[in-house]
Design a protein around this motif. Structure first.
Motif, short mmCIF file in Angstrom:
data_model
loop_
_atom_site.label_atom_id
_atom_site.label_comp_id
_atom_site.label_asym_id
_atom_site.label_seq_id
_atom_site.Cartn_x
_atom_site.Cartn_y
_atom_site.Cartn_z
N THR A 171 -57.03 -93.77 -31.92
CA THR A 171 -56.57 -92.95 -33.03
C THR A 171 -55.47 -93.67 -33.79
O THR A 171 -54.71 -94.46 -33.23
N PHE A 172 -55.40 -93.40 -35.09
CA PHE A 172 -54.32 -93.87 -35.94
C PHE A 172 -53.79 -92.66 -36.68
O PHE A 172 -54.52 -92.02 -37.43
N ASN A 173 -52.54 -92.33 -36.42
CA ASN A 173 -51.92 -91.13 -37.00
C ASN A 173 -52.75 -89.88 -36.75
O ASN A 173 -52.90 -89.02 -37.61
N TYR A 211 -44.64 -109.81 -39.50
CA TYR A 211 -44.27 -108.51 -38.92
C TYR A 211 -44.47 -107.33 -39.88
O TYR A 211 -43.93 -106.26 -39.67
N GLU A 212 -45.22 -107.51 -40.95
CA GLU A 212 -45.48 -106.40 -41.88
C GLU A 212 -46.42 -105.36 -41.29
O GLU A 212 -46.43 -104.22 -41.73
N CYS A 213 -47.19 -105.71 -40.28
CA CYS A 213 -48.20 -104.81 -39.72
C CYS A 213 -47.71 -104.05 -38.48
O CYS A 213 -48.51 -103.55 -37.71
N ARG A 214 -46.39 -103.95 -38.33
CA ARG A 214 -45.85 -103.28 -37.13
C ARG A 214 -46.26 -101.81 -37.07
O ARG A 214 -46.14 -101.08 -38.05
N VAL A 215 -46.75 -101.40 -35.91
CA VAL A 215 -47.13 -100.02 -35.65
C VAL A 215 -46.57 -99.62 -34.29
O VAL A 215 -46.04 -100.44 -33.54
N ASN A 216 -46.70 -98.35 -33.96
CA ASN A 216 -46.34 -97.84 -32.64
C ASN A 216 -47.63 -97.66 -31.85
O ASN A 216 -48.57 -97.05 -32.34
N VAL A 232 -45.12 -102.92 -32.56
CA VAL A 232 -46.22 -103.73 -32.05
C VAL A 232 -46.97 -104.31 -33.25
O VAL A 232 -47.28 -103.59 -34.20
N ARG A 233 -47.24 -105.60 -33.24
CA ARG A 233 -47.96 -106.23 -34.34
C ARG A 233 -49.45 -105.91 -34.24
O ARG A 233 -50.13 -106.33 -33.32
N GLY A 278 -59.06 -95.51 -26.10
CA GLY A 278 -58.13 -94.40 -25.95
C GLY A 278 -56.73 -94.65 -26.49
O GLY A 278 -55.87 -93.78 -26.42
N MET A 279 -56.50 -95.81 -27.05
CA MET A 279 -55.18 -96.18 -27.58
C MET A 279 -54.77 -95.21 -28.69
O MET A 279 -55.60 -94.79 -29.50
N GLN A 280 -53.48 -94.85 -28.70
CA GLN A 280 -52.93 -93.99 -29.74
C GLN A 280 -51.96 -94.81 -30.57
O GLN A 280 -50.93 -95.26 -30.07
N VAL A 281 -52.31 -95.01 -31.83
CA VAL A 281 -51.52 -95.83 -32.75
C VAL A 281 -50.96 -94.94 -33.84
O VAL A 281 -51.66 -94.08 -34.36
#
Length: 111
Positions: free
Chosen positions: A23-25, A69-74, A81-82, A91-94
């Motif tokens: 998932t993303f957001n 580092y412009e693509c940093r997410v959680n 995290v790059r 199952g990753m949650q981004v």
């Protein structure tokens, strides 16, 4: 609508790879084994991965090789995290980075 290359002369066919879900957001997306978060989101039409911490302006993939580092997410609660260097796991949650309070703004710090 996917914008992936599904058959590549060097990388092979996506049909031979397992499909993963993440998932993303909060929105579900799919990826393939060996695909980075940035590549999977780009293939799904997502261009904004975060916003500038102070200004709130959109940021996305820039260098795609881990330098800028412009693509940093959680990712699963881990910040900065790059996305261009991190492989999708099932199952990753981004989540996107957001505007943060900063002590750099005038009056934004205590003495």
């Amino acid at each position: 609508m996917s914008q992936r290359i599904v058959d590549h002369p060097v990388l092979g066919s996506l049909a031979a790879r397992n499909q993963l879900r993440f998932t993303f957001n909060g929105t579900p997306y799919s990826a393939y084994e060996g695909e980075t978060i940035a590549a999977a989101l780009l293939a799904s039409g997502v261009r904004t991965l975060r916003v500038h911490e102070e200004k709130g302006t959109p940021r996305g993939i820039y260098c795609n090789i881990g330098h800028c580092y412009e693509c940093r997410v959680n990712v699963d609660g881990v910040p900065t995290v790059r996305a261009c260097m991190t492989l999708v796991q099932d199952g990753m949650q981004v989540t996107a980075g957001t505007v943060l309070p900063t002590p750099l703004k005038k009056g934004g710090h205590s003495q």
